[in-house]
Design a protein around this motif. Structure first.
Motif, mmCIF file in Angstrom:
data_model
loop_
_atom_site.group_PDB
_atom_site.id
_atom_site.type_symbol
_atom_site.label_atom_id
_atom_site.label_comp_id
_atom_site.label_asym_id
_atom_site.label_seq_id
_atom_site.Cartn_x
_atom_site.Cartn_y
_atom_site.Cartn_z
ATOM 1 N N ASP A 136 0.814 -1.225 0.000
ATOM 2 C CA ASP A 136 0.000 0.000 0.000
ATOM 3 C C ASP A 136 0.840 1.264 0.000
ATOM 4 O O ASP A 136 0.497 2.261 0.648
ATOM 5 C CB ASP A 136 -0.953 0.004 1.201
ATOM 6 C CG ASP A 136 -1.869 -1.202 1.224
ATOM 7 O OD1 ASP A 136 -2.343 -1.588 0.135
ATOM 8 O OD2 ASP A 136 -2.085 -1.759 2.307
ATOM 9 N N ASP A 137 1.953 1.234 -0.722
ATOM 10 C CA ASP A 137 2.785 2.427 -0.838
ATOM 11 C C ASP A 137 2.907 2.772 -2.322
ATOM 12 O O ASP A 137 2.413 2.052 -3.200
ATOM 13 C CB ASP A 137 4.159 2.190 -0.214
ATOM 14 C CG ASP A 137 4.746 3.477 0.379
ATOM 15 O OD1 ASP A 137 4.352 4.569 -0.080
ATOM 16 O OD2 ASP A 137 5.589 3.368 1.286
ATOM 17 N N ARG A 138 3.593 3.861 -2.626
ATOM 18 C CA ARG A 138 3.689 4.308 -4.014
ATOM 19 C C ARG A 138 4.846 3.666 -4.764
ATOM 20 O O ARG A 138 5.087 3.962 -5.930
ATOM 21 C CB ARG A 138 3.761 5.829 -4.065
ATOM 22 C CG ARG A 138 2.376 6.437 -3.818
ATOM 23 C CD ARG A 138 2.400 7.903 -3.556
ATOM 24 N NE ARG A 138 3.216 8.616 -4.516
ATOM 25 C CZ ARG A 138 3.857 9.745 -4.237
ATOM 26 N NH1 ARG A 138 3.808 10.238 -3.016
ATOM 27 N NH2 ARG A 138 4.563 10.352 -5.159
ATOM 28 N N ILE A 139 5.578 2.766 -4.126
ATOM 29 C CA ILE A 139 6.452 1.824 -4.819
ATOM 30 C C ILE A 139 5.764 0.469 -4.702
ATOM 31 O O ILE A 139 5.591 -0.056 -3.606
ATOM 32 C CB ILE A 139 7.862 1.790 -4.214
ATOM 33 C CG1 ILE A 139 8.553 3.143 -4.417
ATOM 34 C CG2 ILE A 139 8.690 0.678 -4.859
ATOM 35 C CD1 ILE A 139 9.952 3.210 -3.840
ATOM 36 N N GLN A 140 5.337 -0.056 -5.839
ATOM 37 C CA GLN A 140 4.555 -1.289 -5.859
ATOM 38 C C GLN A 140 5.294 -2.383 -6.610
ATOM 39 O O GLN A 140 6.094 -2.117 -7.503
ATOM 40 C CB GLN A 140 3.186 -1.034 -6.508
ATOM 41 C CG GLN A 140 2.341 0.012 -5.788
ATOM 42 C CD GLN A 140 0.969 0.153 -6.403
ATOM 43 O OE1 GLN A 140 0.651 -0.449 -7.432
ATOM 44 N NE2 GLN A 140 0.119 0.953 -5.776
ATOM 45 N N PHE A 141 5.001 -3.610 -6.252
ATOM 46 C CA PHE A 141 5.618 -4.770 -6.902
ATOM 47 C C PHE A 141 4.768 -5.206 -8.088
ATOM 48 O O PHE A 141 3.538 -5.298 -8.000
ATOM 49 C CB PHE A 141 5.754 -5.914 -5.904
ATOM 50 C CG PHE A 141 6.348 -7.173 -6.478
ATOM 51 C CD1 PHE A 141 7.679 -7.212 -6.880
ATOM 52 C CD2 PHE A 141 5.577 -8.317 -6.632
ATOM 53 C CE1 PHE A 141 8.227 -8.365 -7.409
ATOM 54 C CE2 PHE A 141 6.112 -9.475 -7.157
ATOM 55 C CZ PHE A 141 7.452 -9.503 -7.551
ATOM 56 N N SER A 142 5.415 -5.473 -9.214
ATOM 57 C CA SER A 142 4.724 -5.940 -10.415
ATOM 58 C C SER A 142 4.464 -7.443 -10.293
ATOM 59 O O SER A 142 5.374 -8.258 -10.467
ATOM 60 C CB SER A 142 5.566 -5.651 -11.667
ATOM 61 O OG SER A 142 4.964 -6.185 -12.822
#
Length: 405
Positions: A136-142
């Motif tokens: 839930d952050d603005r670096i997300q895992f693909s």
């Protein structure tokens, strides 16, 4: 330890996704390929290795929260629309106006806490990456997409997503173009949509953006529409080179002229049109001219031979694609009004012009006159602001004009 930018691994374009358990499949996001480097501070680089940390200052702050000593993370910076899809047009605005809308989609980990991970299997690198990305952050895992490749691609196509990237589970990270990563586009005209409501263009002019047809990679037989500005700027130029770019390239010298030869050898394109305009000089000074519209007698669209290049904009680092039209000696019809004409290709020669052959010089010949027609039109065509269907209406020539065709 001060980490350095790593040239990214680039996927190869293919016509259909690969089958088999040895592949994983991810969404192809429509954004800016980027690389986050964490060591004494956080730096964010573009695909071309330019430091854009100042432009992505909010994301740099998010990266500091990952809790790692040092890392190199490969991914894509995107803006998501209301449907949760990446929005390329909104991305350009968000960089300067809405930093809080930017997300970094992380899909690979090259370095972590003093260890170079590029020789590890992709699946293992991604498992470690998923473990350090905060939820839930603005670096997300693909996330990898579960299921059969064909079924995944069908769903991506139906959802209007740009495409998918398939990667070998055991692939190592090697800079440059690789067949261990394959990309498939769900539609080949996505950049055509970025042109908005600019079509149809009844009165084209240099510096405007047009759809052209290219073969993105010489290893594939796929060709599709992309957008490009008319006026060729070489790849080594920065922000256009500072002078009006050439709109035409003479076929006699296109293979030897330093401005054109590389594009001619490997970046040829088709410029689809319904017709074009040319000016006939009516006096020696050239001040009195009569415009003509030229088209096929059949009324069908046709393709001019072109060459294309791309350069990195010095402000946005965005790759800007440009093109020029190849010209040749005129055929009998065109010789009555001008000493040059565009190279017009027969449909059966389209793929050869787009293909890997370095010098298809025999295709650069005047198109048969008996398949073409032309007629006089109003001089208002001289202003691109006059962009209405009546621009191609035939006019009658006065008694002082030399001839009608």
């Amino acid at each position: 330890m001060r980490l350095k930018f790593v040239e990214p691994l680039l996927p190869t374009l293919v016509e259909k996704p690969p089958e088999g358990e040895e592949w994983i499949h991810e969404i192809k996001f429509d954004g800016y390929r980027s690389q986050i480097i964490i060591d004494r501070d956080v730096r964010i680089f573009t695909r071309n290795g330019h430091n854009w940390t100042a432009k992505y200052r909010d994301l740099a702050g998010v990266a500091k929260r990952l809790g790692v000593e040092n890392a190199i993370i490969d991914g894509e910076i995107v803006v998501l629309n209301e449907a949760g899809l990446s929005d390329y047009q909104a991305l350009r605005k968000a960089i300067t106006r809405r930093q809080h809308d930017l997300y970094f989609v992380a899909f690979d980990l090259l370095h972590l806490n003093g260890h170079d991970l590029r020789d590890m299997d992709l699946e293992d690198r991604r498992e470690i990456l998923e473990g350090i990305v905060l939820p839930d952050d603005r670096i997300q895992f693909s996330q990898a997409l579960p299921g059969d490749a064909k079924a995944i691609f069908h769903l991506i196509d139906e959802a209007g997503i740009e495409g998918m990237v398939s990667k070998r589970r055991d692939s190592k990270y090697r800079s440059g173009r690789s067949t261990a990563w394959l990309k498939v586009k769900s539609y080949m005209v996505e950049e055509y949509d970025l042109l908005g409501n600019s079509f149809p263009i009844w009165n084209g002019a240099p510096s405007l953006t047009y759809p052209i047809i290219i073969r993105e990679e010489l290893s594939t037989s796929m060709a599709g529409f992309v957008s490009a500005k008319w006026g060729l700027v070489p790849g080594w130029a920065r922000d256009g080179g500072g002078r009006p770019p050439p709109v035409n390239a003479r076929c006699e010298t296109v293979s030897t002229n330093g401005l054109f030869r590389k594009a001619y050898a490997s970046r040829r394109c088709l410029v689809p049109v319904d017709g074009y305009f040319e000016w006939h000089k009516l006096d020696a000074s050239g001040k009195k001219k009569q415009p003509y519209a030229i088209a096929m007698k059949s009324g069908e669209p046709f393709a001019m031979a072109g060459i294309w290049e791309e350069y990195a904009d010095k402000v946005t680092d965005e790759l800007i694609r440009t093109f020029a039209i190849v010209t040749c000696e005129p055929n009998e019809l065109m010789a009555t009004i001008h000493d040059r004409m565009p190279v017009i290709l027969a449909p059966e020669d389209y793929m050869r012009w787009l293909g890997p052959e370095q010098d298809p010089h025999d295709l650069m010949e005047p198109f048969p006159s008996d398949l073409m027609t032309m007629w006089p039109i109003d001089s208002k065509v001289g202003s691109p602001r006059n962009n209405t269907p009546d621009i191609i209406d035939r006019i009658g020539l006065g008694p002082t004009d030399l001839f009608d065709v």
